[in-house]
Design an enzyme around this catalytic site. Structure first.
Site, mmCIF file in Angstrom:
data_model
loop_
_atom_site.group_PDB
_atom_site.id
_atom_site.type_symbol
_atom_site.label_atom_id
_atom_site.label_comp_id
_atom_site.label_asym_id
_atom_site.label_seq_id
_atom_site.Cartn_x
_atom_site.Cartn_y
_atom_site.Cartn_z
ATOM 1 N N VAL A 85 1.322 3.814 1.718
ATOM 2 C CA VAL A 85 1.945 4.314 2.965
ATOM 3 C C VAL A 85 3.099 3.421 3.425
ATOM 4 O O VAL A 85 3.869 3.818 4.292
ATOM 5 C CB VAL A 85 0.933 4.469 4.129
ATOM 6 C CG1 VAL A 85 -0.163 5.454 3.761
ATOM 7 C CG2 VAL A 85 0.368 3.137 4.577
ATOM 8 N N LYS A 86 3.230 2.227 2.857
ATOM 9 C CA LYS A 86 4.252 1.277 3.327
ATOM 10 C C LYS A 86 5.614 1.560 2.680
ATOM 11 O O LYS A 86 5.743 2.518 1.928
ATOM 12 C CB LYS A 86 3.781 -0.154 3.064
ATOM 13 C CG LYS A 86 2.373 -0.456 3.624
ATOM 14 C CD LYS A 86 2.320 -0.506 5.149
ATOM 15 C CE LYS A 86 0.925 -0.433 5.758
ATOM 16 N NZ LYS A 86 0.007 -1.503 5.469
ATOM 17 N N HIS A 87 6.606 0.706 2.929
ATOM 18 C CA HIS A 87 7.985 1.036 2.506
ATOM 19 C C HIS A 87 8.153 1.116 1.001
ATOM 20 O O HIS A 87 8.882 1.952 0.499
ATOM 21 C CB HIS A 87 8.971 0.003 3.058
ATOM 22 C CG HIS A 87 9.161 0.133 4.523
ATOM 23 N ND1 HIS A 87 8.239 -0.341 5.428
ATOM 24 C CD2 HIS A 87 10.139 0.713 5.251
ATOM 25 C CE1 HIS A 87 8.654 -0.059 6.643
ATOM 26 N NE2 HIS A 87 9.803 0.573 6.570
ATOM 27 N N HIS A 103 0.856 -1.181 0.000
ATOM 28 C CA HIS A 103 0.000 0.000 0.000
ATOM 29 C C HIS A 103 0.903 1.245 0.000
ATOM 30 O O HIS A 103 2.012 1.194 0.539
ATOM 31 C CB HIS A 103 -0.886 -0.047 1.257
ATOM 32 C CG HIS A 103 -1.834 1.097 1.367
ATOM 33 N ND1 HIS A 103 -1.468 2.328 1.859
ATOM 34 C CD2 HIS A 103 -3.139 1.196 1.036
ATOM 35 C CE1 HIS A 103 -2.515 3.139 1.822
ATOM 36 N NE2 HIS A 103 -3.540 2.476 1.338
#
Ligand SMILES: *Cc1c(COP(=O)(O)O)cnc(C)c1O
Length: 398
Positions: A199-201, A197
């Site tokens: 927002v992830k790394h 997603h």
């Protein structure tokens, strides 16, 4: 005295630290990402082509696992992991209440029952001692979460799972690039899931992956991703396939995997930038009595997905909700990770939770605020966060 300071807050009509809202997380898309996706659009394959396998192999190699199976989301990856582990009706698994709902929902999808155990107040991950105490004859799996990017006590969970014949499923949606001891997250559990997603790394738009060392689990994961279908073994009737499990269409397209591959190439730089921002925050907030900073245990390397502070509400005249709104008014996009899962309506109604069951997680959840943390943040944006947090907490100092 406090009213004077509070009147300077943007919430009270004062000048905000920033005019535009700084989000708590944001993707970083580079020209190489765009070029890679465009190249797929010009190719023969949009859905399941060679880029899926290339992304799976690259990610699995990075996290020290033999197999990677890409999914359309981290949630689909969790669902598939529970399926592959053979968990179904009548079975239970133990997870943390301090997580995103998907961590527990994946058990409900397969007709199993999520159970919870309380957290370690220090690093906010699932407490192995409490998990051991919560085991029942129906427990089939342990599902720890690497909260904020900080690995759970994986060696303890590994030992507990081995002793009791349980499957260890790690929700590492926050922890791509983290290490437990010298081992990468992805090489310790039976099944480890990642999310891509934005927002992830790293991001693939939506997307996720399960990694495992077990070829049988990998085969079950692949089947589950494509309806539960197995292709024909027949040379005479090559159109034949069969359906042997109830699977889904959980495929991650080539388009998205191309994005994931170029994003993965920048993971090290991304992790280093997160760590540098965290070091700046840790130093800036070291002497503020109104908050508790997140920790990193000496035997782990966090991937620092989030920077969650805990408000020392006893030292403040305002509650967390007011401070949340005050920081938003200053242009700082704080967020709360998470409302405890067992207190969400579906869980209250289905399992009869009413609060008080997991006091450590509930207490932490009432104090938590995630401050903005993402690799593309500029030094000036990091300073804005520090200025706003200091301004708001000082204004509400008891
Ligand atoms: C993001 C996240 C998920 C779900 O991932 P999606 O890709 O959004 O479906 C699961 N667990 C945790 C802890 C997460 O943060």
């Amino acid at each position: 005295m406090t009213t004077l300071a509070a009147s300077t807050l943007a919430l009270a009509g004062g000048e905000p630290v920033r005019r535009t809202l700084l989000p708590y997380a944001r993707q970083q898309v580079a020209e190489e990402d765009i070029a890679a996706v465009v190249a797929i659009l010009r190719s023969d394959w949009l859905t399941t082509g060679p880029t899926v396998a290339a992304f799976e192999e690259a990610l699995a190699a990075r996290v020290g696992a033999r197999f990677g199976v890409a999914f359309s989301s981290g949630t689909a990856a969790l669902h598939a992991a529970v399926f592959a582990a053979g968990i179904g009706p009548g079975d239970e698994a133990i997870t943390t209440p301090l997580t995103f709902a998907a961590t527990a929902n994946c058990l409900l999808y397969q007709g199993a029952t999520p159970r919870f155990a309380d957290i370690r107040p220090h690093d906010l991950t699932l407490d192995p001692t409490r998990v051991a105490a919560a085991l029942t004859p129906r427990t089939r799996a342990i599902l720890p979460v690497d909260y904020a990017g900080h690995p759970a006590r994986l060696s303890d969970f590994r030992a507990l799972a081995d002793r009791h014949g349980l499957v260890l499923i790690e929700d590492a949606a926050h922890a791509l690039g983290a290490h437990f001891g010298d081992r990468p997250v992805g090489s310790l559990a039976d099944l480890t899931i990642f999310s891509f997603h934005p927002v992830k790394h790293i991001t693939t738009g939506e997307g996720g992956m399960v990694v495992t060392d077990d070829p049988l689990l990998a085969a079950r994961l692949r089947r589950f991703r494509t309806h539960g279908i197995v292709p024909s073994q027949s040379a005479a009737e090559p159109w034949r396939y069969d359906l042997i499990d109830l699977g889904y269409n959980y495929r991650l397209p080539d388009l998205n995997c191309a994005l994931g591959l170029t994003q993965l190439g920048r993971l090290e730089a991304n992790l280093a930038r997160r760590r540098a921002i965290v070091a700046t925050y840790q130093e800036a907030f070291a002497d503020l009595p109104w908050l508790t900073r997140p920790v990193e245990e000496p035997d782990v390397t966090s991937a620092w997905h989030l920077y969650p502070i805990r408000l020392n509400v006893e030292t403040l005249t305002a509650d967390r909700a007011t401070i949340f709104r005050a920081l938003r008014a200053e242009g700082i996009g704080v967020q709360v990770h998470y409302q405890p899962v067992h207190l969400l309506r579906l869980y209250r109604e289905r399992f009869g939770y009413h609060g008080g069951e997991f006091p450590l997680a509930e207490d932490a959840a009432a104090r938590l605020l995630s401050l903005p943390l993402f690799p593309a943040m500029t030094a000036a944006e990091v300073e804005d966060v520090i200025t706003a947090v200091t301004k708001v907490l000082r204004a509400y100092a008891r």
